[in-house]
Design an enzyme around this catalytic site. Structure first.
Site, PDB file in Angstrom:
ATOM      1  N   CYS A 186      34.926  72.575  62.506  1.00 17.66           N
ATOM      2  CA  CYS A 186      35.348  71.796  61.442  1.00 17.66           C
ATOM      3  C   CYS A 186      34.622  70.423  61.898  1.00 17.66           C
ATOM      4  O   CYS A 186      34.302  70.102  63.073  1.00 17.66           O
ATOM      5  CB  CYS A 186      36.819  71.530  61.174  1.00 17.66           C
ATOM      6  N   ARG A 238      29.290  70.977  59.976  1.00 12.41           N
ATOM      7  CA  ARG A 238      30.140  71.551  60.634  1.00 12.41           C
ATOM      8  C   ARG A 238      31.204  72.711  59.516  1.00 12.41           C
ATOM      9  O   ARG A 238      32.066  73.441  60.379  1.00 12.41           O
ATOM     10  CB  ARG A 238      30.965  70.505  61.103  1.00 12.41           C
ATOM     11  N   TRP A 259      36.122  74.420  58.259  1.00 10.09           N
ATOM     12  CA  TRP A 259      35.528  75.784  58.197  1.00 10.09           C
ATOM     13  C   TRP A 259      36.664  76.598  58.353  1.00 10.09           C
ATOM     14  O   TRP A 259      37.126  76.397  59.743  1.00 10.09           O
ATOM     15  CB  TRP A 259      34.310  75.813  59.120  1.00 10.09           C
ATOM     16  N   ASN A 274      40.052  70.316  65.031  1.00 10.17           N
ATOM     17  CA  ASN A 274      38.997  71.200  64.972  1.00 10.17           C
ATOM     18  C   ASN A 274      39.365  71.996  66.105  1.00 10.17           C
ATOM     19  O   ASN A 274      39.263  71.738  67.339  1.00 10.17           O
ATOM     20  CB  ASN A 274      37.581  70.400  65.226  1.00 10.17           C
ATOM     21  N   GLY A 275      39.437  73.285  65.802  1.00  9.42           N
ATOM     22  CA  GLY A 275      39.662  74.150  67.185  1.00  9.42           C
ATOM     23  C   GLY A 275      40.568  75.291  66.431  1.00  9.42           C
ATOM     24  O   GLY A 275      40.849  75.313  65.282  1.00  9.42           O
ATOM     25  N   GLU A 279      14.644  87.181  64.753  1.00  6.50           N
ATOM     26  CA  GLU A 279      14.852  85.828  64.357  1.00  6.50           C
ATOM     27  C   GLU A 279      14.589  85.942  62.835  1.00  6.50           C
ATOM     28  O   GLU A 279      15.300  85.309  62.054  1.00  6.50           O
ATOM     29  CB  GLU A 279      14.136  84.630  65.290  1.00  6.50           C
ATOM     30  N   LYS A 318      16.968  84.883  59.599  1.00  8.13           N
ATOM     31  CA  LYS A 318      16.668  83.564  58.689  1.00  8.13           C
ATOM     32  C   LYS A 318      16.982  84.239  57.335  1.00  8.13           C
ATOM     33  O   LYS A 318      17.639  83.739  56.452  1.00  8.13           O
ATOM     34  CB  LYS A 318      15.394  83.344  58.671  1.00  8.13           C
ATOM     35  N   GLU A 366      20.850  84.947  56.526  1.00 10.08           N
ATOM     36  CA  GLU A 366      21.598  84.042  56.549  1.00 10.08           C
ATOM     37  C   GLU A 366      21.428  82.875  55.395  1.00 10.08           C
ATOM     38  O   GLU A 366      22.281  82.270  55.024  1.00 10.08           O
ATOM     39  CB  GLU A 366      21.821  83.142  57.699  1.00 10.08           C
ATOM     40  N   HIS A 403      13.580 107.518  65.046  1.00 13.31           N
ATOM     41  CA  HIS A 403      14.907 108.032  65.615  1.00 13.31           C
ATOM     42  C   HIS A 403      16.021 107.830  64.750  1.00 13.31           C
ATOM     43  O   HIS A 403      17.032 107.931  65.048  1.00 13.31           O
ATOM     44  CB  HIS A 403      15.043 107.527  67.102  1.00 13.31           C
ATOM     45  N   LYS A 462      27.255  74.952  61.358  1.00 13.15           N
ATOM     46  CA  LYS A 462      26.047  74.726  62.256  1.00 13.15           C
ATOM     47  C   LYS A 462      26.817  74.905  63.851  1.00 13.15           C
ATOM     48  O   LYS A 462      26.013  75.704  64.645  1.00 13.15           O
ATOM     49  CB  LYS A 462      25.745  73.220  61.939  1.00 13.15           C
TER      50      LYS A 462
END
Ligand code: M6R
Length: 614
Positions: free
Chosen positions: A2, A28, A76, A102-103, A486, A490, A493, A509, A609
């Site tokens: 957060c 955040r 968040w 935050n935590g 990568e 992208k 997300e 396979h 982020k």
């Protein structure tokens, strides 16, 4: 994870300052927002709601309040769903103490039961609310508020960056940090505590990064800092505080959108400059040479990173092998336990993290360090936990990245890793002088290549390049398979399309079973793996809808009997440059599709982020 902010000021209204700080911290977390203002001494005025910062600020007209002390929070969710009641700030039973956090508090269930037995009324599902009640609970046993605060946080297990106000002391903000980032901004007639520098640089460039175990308070004119240790609490002297204050050089404009509709687009487009700055800042840096010697001395090297940083680690590991003939193991940071028992003091950990605050990456390096391994950290954030906890910190120097989707920091991490591989090769003599010069010269062209690749991609891609697609494969071999990981992250997300990536040789396979007429498959072809043509053809024979993205000079001899769409990116004469010519196409593909689908690429759902939680 957060964003938190706390400000106290004299003769200056903090409500607009907190509002702007929240905007800067929104990357955040953005599922709910809140502020607490000290309007009078009887209680703290709290406004909070589910939703994003803009809607919150306009709904509650926050800037129209007048207060000299206050807190802000953008959330968040971890404990408790995103909702009005779970939004921060949280208060104690009396409504006089407000907390933003935050935590994650790990022992929250036990604390909750104790507090309930002691008669506290807990209204939310969050771990944070318990902190307000814990302080309230400790007040009768303490000689002052600070002592109650220290007694309360001593009972917490987990991680926290905290800012706390108390209406009885209307000009103070208390704070504490353990395993979650927190900075202090020192102003003239005001002081700020916040999760990150963008929240303060509008007002002051004098910033101090707090360390784990530090607690204290700010008033408009004073900072009091203490260190909590196993033996008690010790005050940090004023001179020592001042010696840690840094002047932030990067401008606020660098961290803003500058007319671009989204940070993500701005950051993709600024890659040529960003990478140039990474190259210029590291190419002759003795620290990088020192890190290269350490790598050469290592018995075993483990690379750790999460998300995009892990994807960059794959390429760094590959280049260490290809250029310097050094063996290393890239590992997703949260899976560090898989190798933990085999780590010893002869080993070196190369940790890659844009923010330098990613919980998983920090946990991994802490576990490895406790077994005696040395740590080299590659990070973009000076003063971050990774930079402080590494034996050697190498900086990416590519400027702040605000968009949740990492773009310019990916190419910058690959650049740092490439320089490190070249210096490792010089050190162990696996490269002669002229080959070294050639590789360094190749890298100096990365900025131009990125510029050309961005231009080419923008001219090819239409507004909805993945229209109607729900699921797709993005495949490669060798370097291409690493870039494909990568590329698929992208697309997943920000465009919310299921984009799966695996090395193309694996299709037969199992995964090729999903392929039917028109199933979309993108191939990334690189010069180290021309045999990918076989994999392209086996997909084409089964009717897949194929796009092959490659540097123009990589010749695959694709048979014209199949309708395969070939996208030629600017030619490059070195494997080291191939990531820079190939990745912008996929960054922009994902960006354009996200926008076409009506999603905000800067605020992908469920993401933040900096991931400072387990
Ligand atoms: O700050 P870090 O580089 O340690 O962050 C690691 C990941 O959380 C990050 O790369 C994440 O995967 C991004 N959303 C990727 O775009």
């Amino acid at each position: 994870m957060c964003g938190i902010i706390g400000i106290c000021a004299i003769k200056r209204n903090v409500a607009p300052m907190i509002s702007l700080g929240l905007k800067r911290l929104e990357y955040r977390g953005y599922d709910s927002v809140g502020v607490a203002l000290v309007l009078n001494e009887s209680r703290v005025h709290v406004l909070k709601a589910r939703g994003d910062v803009d809607s919150f600020l306009s709904r509650f007209k926050v800037s129209e309040f007048k207060a000299y002390t206050g807190l802000g929070h953008t959330r968040w969710a971890t404990h408790g769903a995103p909702s009005d009641v779970n939004a921060h700030p949280h208060t104690d039973c009396s409504g006089r103490i407000a907390v933003v956090h935050n935590g994650v508090i790990r022992n929250f269930s036990i604390i909750k039961s104790i507090l309930e037995v002691r008669g506290h009324r807990i209204t939310s599902e969050t771990d944070t609310e318990l902190i307000a009640h814990l302080i309230e609970d400790e007040i009768p046993f303490s000689s002052n508020f600070f002592e109650a605060f220290i007694r309360a946080i001593s009972r917490l297990e987990g991680s926290y960056a905290l800012a706390i106000i108390n209406s009885s002391e209307p000009n103070k903000v208390y704070f504490a940090r353990l395993k979650s980032p927190l900075v202090l901004g020192l102003g003239d007639g005001f002081n700020i505590i916040a999760s990150d520098i963008p929240a303060v640089i509008e007002y002051t460039r004098r910033v101090l990064t707090l360390e784990d175990g530090e607690v204290g308070w700010i008033t408009p004119t004073e900072v009091k800092l203490f260190k909590l240790t196993d033996d008690g609490i010790a005050e940090v002297k004023y001179e020592s505080i001042m010696s840690r204050v840094r002047f932030i050089e990067w401008s606020f404009e660098e961290a803003t959108r500058l007319g671009y509709p989204h940070f993500m687009l701005k950051e993709i487009v600024e890659q040529p400059n960003a990478i140039k700055s990474t190259y210029d800042g590291n190419i002759d840096d003795p620290i990088v040479k020192l890190a290269a010697s350490l790598l050469n001395e290592a018995n075993h090297i483990v690379l750790v990173g999460a998300g995009t940083s892990y994807h960059a680690s794959l390429i760094i590991s590959y280049f260490l092998s290809k250029i310097a003939k050094i063996k290393s193991t890239p590992l997703i940071a949260s899976e560090y336990k898989v190798v933990e028992d085999s780590i010893s003091r002869e080993d070196v950990i190369l940790a890659v993290s844009q923010s330098g605050e990613t919980y998983d990456t920090l946990e991994a390096i802490r576990a490895f360090k406790s077994r005696g391994a040395k740590v080299i950290g590659i990070t973009n954030v000076v003063g971050s936990a990774l930079s402080r906890e590494s034996d050697i910190a190498i900086y990416m120097r590519c400027g702040p990245e605000i968009g949740v989707a990492a773009t310019k920091t990916y190419t910058s991490q690959i650049m740092v890793g490439s320089i490190l591989a070249i210096y490792s090769a010089i050190e162990n003599k696996s490269l002669d002088n002229s080959s070294t010069r050639n590789l360094i010269d190749d890298l100096s062209k990365a900025s131009d290549i990125l510029g050309l690749s961005i231009k080419t991609s923008l001219s090819i891609l239409n507004d909805s390049p993945l229209r109607g697609i729900k699921s797709m494969y993005i495949l490669g071999r060798g370097l291409g398979s690493m870039i494909a990981k990568e590329a698929s992250l992208k697309v997943k997300e920000i465009a919310y399309i299921h984009a799966e990536s695996y090395p193309a040789g694996e299709s037969k396979h199992g995964p090729i079973a999903l392929v039917e007429e028109k199933f979309p498959v993108y191939f990334i072809a690189t010069s180290d793996s021309l045999e990918i043509i076989g994999n392209i053809m086996e997909m084409a024979s089964r009717g897949a809808s194929i796009v092959v993205v490659k540097p123009e000079n990589v010749n695959l001899n694709i048979s014209s009997s199949h309708s395969i769409n070939v996208v030629d990116m600017p030619p490059v004469n070195s494997l080291l440059l191939e990531p820079y010519t190939l990745i912008p196409y996929f960054q922009l593909l994902a960006y354009k599709e996200a926008v076409a689908r009506g999603y905000n690429p800067d605020k992908p759902r469920n993401l933040a982020k900096t991931v400072t939680v387990e």
